[in-house]
Motif scaffolding. Structure first.
Motif, mmCIF file in Angstrom:
data_model
loop_
_atom_site.group_PDB
_atom_site.id
_atom_site.type_symbol
_atom_site.label_atom_id
_atom_site.label_comp_id
_atom_site.label_asym_id
_atom_site.label_seq_id
_atom_site.Cartn_x
_atom_site.Cartn_y
_atom_site.Cartn_z
ATOM 1 N N LYS A 43 -4.646 -45.542 12.885
ATOM 2 C CA LYS A 43 -5.836 -44.771 12.520
ATOM 3 C C LYS A 43 -6.643 -44.372 13.752
ATOM 4 O O LYS A 43 -6.253 -44.635 14.881
ATOM 5 N N GLY A 44 -7.800 -43.741 13.507
ATOM 6 C CA GLY A 44 -8.642 -43.269 14.588
ATOM 7 C C GLY A 44 -9.624 -44.320 15.089
ATOM 8 O O GLY A 44 -9.613 -45.474 14.660
ATOM 9 N N LEU A 45 -10.463 -43.881 16.002
ATOM 10 C CA LEU A 45 -11.456 -44.765 16.617
ATOM 11 C C LEU A 45 -12.713 -44.848 15.763
ATOM 12 O O LEU A 45 -13.127 -43.863 15.145
ATOM 13 N N GLU A 46 -13.308 -46.029 15.739
ATOM 14 C CA GLU A 46 -14.548 -46.241 14.994
ATOM 15 C C GLU A 46 -15.527 -47.008 15.876
ATOM 16 O O GLU A 46 -15.251 -48.138 16.294
ATOM 17 N N TRP A 47 -16.676 -46.412 16.166
ATOM 18 C CA TRP A 47 -17.724 -47.089 16.917
ATOM 19 C C TRP A 47 -18.363 -48.158 16.040
ATOM 20 O O TRP A 47 -18.611 -47.925 14.851
ATOM 21 N N LEU A 48 -18.630 -49.339 16.627
ATOM 22 C CA LEU A 48 -19.159 -50.456 15.848
ATOM 23 C C LEU A 48 -20.580 -50.850 16.219
ATOM 24 O O LEU A 48 -21.423 -51.063 15.343
ATOM 25 N N SER A 49 -20.848 -50.998 17.520
ATOM 26 C CA SER A 49 -22.122 -51.585 17.905
ATOM 27 C C SER A 49 -22.428 -51.355 19.383
ATOM 28 O O SER A 49 -21.528 -51.272 20.209
ATOM 29 N N TYR A 50 -23.734 -51.238 19.684
ATOM 30 C CA TYR A 50 -24.281 -51.132 21.047
ATOM 31 C C TYR A 50 -25.091 -52.381 21.360
ATOM 32 O O TYR A 50 -25.713 -52.961 20.461
ATOM 33 N N TYR A 60 -25.899 -51.020 14.996
ATOM 34 C CA TYR A 60 -24.627 -51.268 14.326
ATOM 35 C C TYR A 60 -24.239 -50.103 13.438
ATOM 36 O O TYR A 60 -25.090 -49.423 12.859
ATOM 37 N N ALA A 61 -22.941 -49.919 13.275
ATOM 38 C CA ALA A 61 -22.434 -48.998 12.270
ATOM 39 C C ALA A 61 -22.687 -49.610 10.892
ATOM 40 O O ALA A 61 -22.692 -50.841 10.739
ATOM 41 N N ASP A 62 -22.896 -48.758 9.901
ATOM 42 C CA ASP A 62 -23.150 -49.260 8.550
ATOM 43 C C ASP A 62 -22.024 -50.162 8.058
ATOM 44 O O ASP A 62 -22.261 -51.104 7.302
ATOM 45 N N SER A 63 -20.800 -49.883 8.483
ATOM 46 C CA SER A 63 -19.636 -50.623 7.993
ATOM 47 C C SER A 63 -19.630 -52.088 8.407
ATOM 48 O O SER A 63 -18.941 -52.903 7.784
ATOM 49 N N VAL A 64 -20.380 -52.429 9.454
ATOM 50 C CA VAL A 64 -20.370 -53.813 9.942
ATOM 51 C C VAL A 64 -21.761 -54.437 9.999
ATOM 52 O O VAL A 64 -21.898 -55.621 10.321
ATOM 53 N N GLN B 1 -20.983 -42.482 6.957
ATOM 54 C CA GLN B 1 -21.006 -41.205 7.674
ATOM 55 C C GLN B 1 -19.578 -40.735 7.916
ATOM 56 O O GLN B 1 -18.768 -41.481 8.474
ATOM 57 N N SER B 2 -19.242 -39.523 7.499
ATOM 58 C CA SER B 2 -17.886 -39.020 7.633
ATOM 59 C C SER B 2 -17.584 -38.679 9.081
ATOM 60 O O SER B 2 -18.464 -38.274 9.840
ATOM 61 N N ALA B 3 -16.315 -38.826 9.461
ATOM 62 C CA ALA B 3 -15.886 -38.503 10.816
ATOM 63 C C ALA B 3 -16.060 -37.015 11.080
ATOM 64 O O ALA B 3 -16.013 -36.188 10.156
ATOM 65 N N THR B 98 -26.520 -43.242 16.264
ATOM 66 C CA THR B 98 -25.215 -43.869 16.463
ATOM 67 C C THR B 98 -24.210 -42.812 16.890
ATOM 68 O O THR B 98 -24.352 -41.630 16.553
ATOM 69 N N PRO B 99 -23.191 -43.207 17.628
ATOM 70 C CA PRO B 99 -22.110 -42.281 17.974
ATOM 71 C C PRO B 99 -21.136 -42.160 16.807
ATOM 72 O O PRO B 99 -20.958 -43.115 16.036
ATOM 73 N N LEU B 100 -20.477 -41.011 16.718
ATOM 74 C CA LEU B 100 -19.536 -40.764 15.628
ATOM 75 C C LEU B 100 -18.300 -40.106 16.219
ATOM 76 O O LEU B 100 -18.406 -39.109 16.936
ATOM 77 N N PHE B 101 -17.119 -40.673 15.884
ATOM 78 C CA PHE B 101 -15.867 -40.114 16.378
ATOM 79 C C PHE B 101 -15.303 -39.077 15.411
ATOM 80 O O PHE B 101 -15.559 -39.117 14.202
ATOM 81 N N GLY B 102 -14.491 -38.190 15.957
ATOM 82 C CA GLY B 102 -13.665 -37.318 15.141
ATOM 83 C C GLY B 102 -12.434 -38.077 14.682
ATOM 84 O O GLY B 102 -12.145 -39.180 15.164
ATOM 85 N N GLY B 103 -11.692 -37.480 13.763
ATOM 86 C CA GLY B 103 -10.522 -38.132 13.201
ATOM 87 C C GLY B 103 -9.324 -38.178 14.139
ATOM 88 O O GLY B 103 -8.363 -38.909 13.881
ATOM 89 N N GLY B 104 -9.387 -37.412 15.214
ATOM 90 C CA GLY B 104 -8.304 -37.411 16.191
ATOM 91 C C GLY B 104 -7.333 -36.262 15.996
ATOM 92 O O GLY B 104 -7.125 -35.787 14.872
ATOM 93 N N THR B 105 -6.776 -35.800 17.110
ATOM 94 C CA THR B 105 -5.803 -34.709 17.114
ATOM 95 C C THR B 105 -4.600 -35.113 17.944
ATOM 96 O O THR B 105 -4.755 -35.546 19.090
ATOM 97 N N LYS B 106 -3.427 -34.966 17.367
ATOM 98 C CA LYS B 106 -2.198 -35.259 18.101
ATOM 99 C C LYS B 106 -1.721 -33.996 18.798
ATOM 100 O O LYS B 106 -1.438 -32.992 18.146
ATOM 101 N N LEU B 107 -1.677 -34.041 20.120
ATOM 102 C CA LEU B 107 -1.199 -32.912 20.906
ATOM 103 C C LEU B 107 0.271 -33.112 21.242
ATOM 104 O O LEU B 107 0.639 -34.131 21.844
ATOM 105 N N THR B 108 1.072 -32.140 20.866
ATOM 106 C CA THR B 108 2.502 -32.154 21.193
ATOM 107 C C THR B 108 2.790 -31.061 22.206
ATOM 108 O O THR B 108 2.401 -29.906 22.010
ATOM 109 N N VAL B 109 3.449 -31.437 23.291
ATOM 110 C CA VAL B 109 3.880 -30.465 24.291
ATOM 111 C C VAL B 109 5.345 -30.148 24.018
ATOM 112 O O VAL B 109 6.215 -31.020 24.123
ATOM 113 N N LEU B 110 5.597 -28.924 23.628
ATOM 114 C CA LEU B 110 6.925 -28.513 23.161
ATOM 115 C C LEU B 110 7.957 -28.461 24.286
ATOM 116 O O LEU B 110 7.620 -28.245 25.449
#
Lengths: 119, 110
Positions: A43-50, A60-64, B1-3, B98-110
């Protein structure tokens, strides 16, 4: 060169607790915010805490929130994450990360420690 | 919070230029000049590639650049190389402090 080494991961039963540690070296630990970020398998990255330099500010993130507690010991150049009431969904690699510049310049990462929550 | 929203995958041939988008809202991407990008190779820890929307850390190739327009940030990689094949994640500060990440992108070099 900065170095961050996590420890304390492992297998724990649902509802159990675990304390992660992170040993920092190669930079002035007390000058920087630190953070924990996790990544569930595949899965992707999830920020948790500062935590701020002197521990006066934590977030904290709401999840934790209310289950995890971040702390630090600047005299020992160490960061901690106390994890309580663990759930299967907490299974992940947990990264200790240096915040080079507030709020989201995560400029140096440890290698991560795997936490598996399973009965 | 959604990614934040990133395409699941992008691809390109060596030497080409590709762009990865990161779409949020006025409460995150659109509201702050705090977007960062991370590269992650399989089994490795992420690496900071861009911070504060457009800034490149020392040691990161100038083939990597960042930009933002309204609620969408972008990472552009020019002169694509095989070693660029990896997962890429955006991150934005949010109005929840709070910081929020994106879901991520897989880059393929053909």
């Amino acid at each position: 060169q900065a170095q961050l080494v996590e420890s304390g991961g492992g297998l724990v039963r649902p509802g159990g607790s675990l304390r992660l540690s992170c040993a920092a070296s190669g930079f002035t630990f007390s000058d920087y915010y630190m953070t924990w970020i996790r990544q569930a398998p595949g899965k992707g990255l999830e920020w948790l805490s500062y935590i701020s330099h002197g521990s006066s500010y934590t977030k904290y993130a709401d999840s934790v929130k209310d289950r995890f507690t971040i702390s630090r010991d600047n005299a020992k150049n160490s960061l901690y994450l106390q994890m309580d009431s663990l759930r299967a969904g907490d299974t992940a690699v947990y990264y200790c990360v240096k915040v080079g510049q507030w709020p989201n310049t995560f400029d140096f990462w440890g290698q991560g420690t795997l936490v598996t929550v399973s009965s | 919070q959604s990614a934040l929203t990133q395409p699941a995958s992008v691809s390109g041939s060596p030497g080409e230029t590709i762009t990865i988008s990161c779409t949020g809202t006025s409460s995150d991407v659109g509201g702050y000049q705090y977007v960062s990008w991370y590269q992650q190779h399989p089994g490795k820890a992420p690496k900071l590639m861009i911070y504060d929307v457009t800034n490149r850390p020392s040691g990161v190739s100038n083939r990597f650049s960042g930009s933002k327009s309204d609620n969408t940030a972008s990472l552009t990689i020019s002169g694509l190389q095989a070693e660029d094949e990896a997962d890429y994640y955006c991150n934005s500060y949010t109005s929840s402090s709070t910081p929020l990440f994106g879901g991520g992108t897989k880059l393929t070099v053909l």
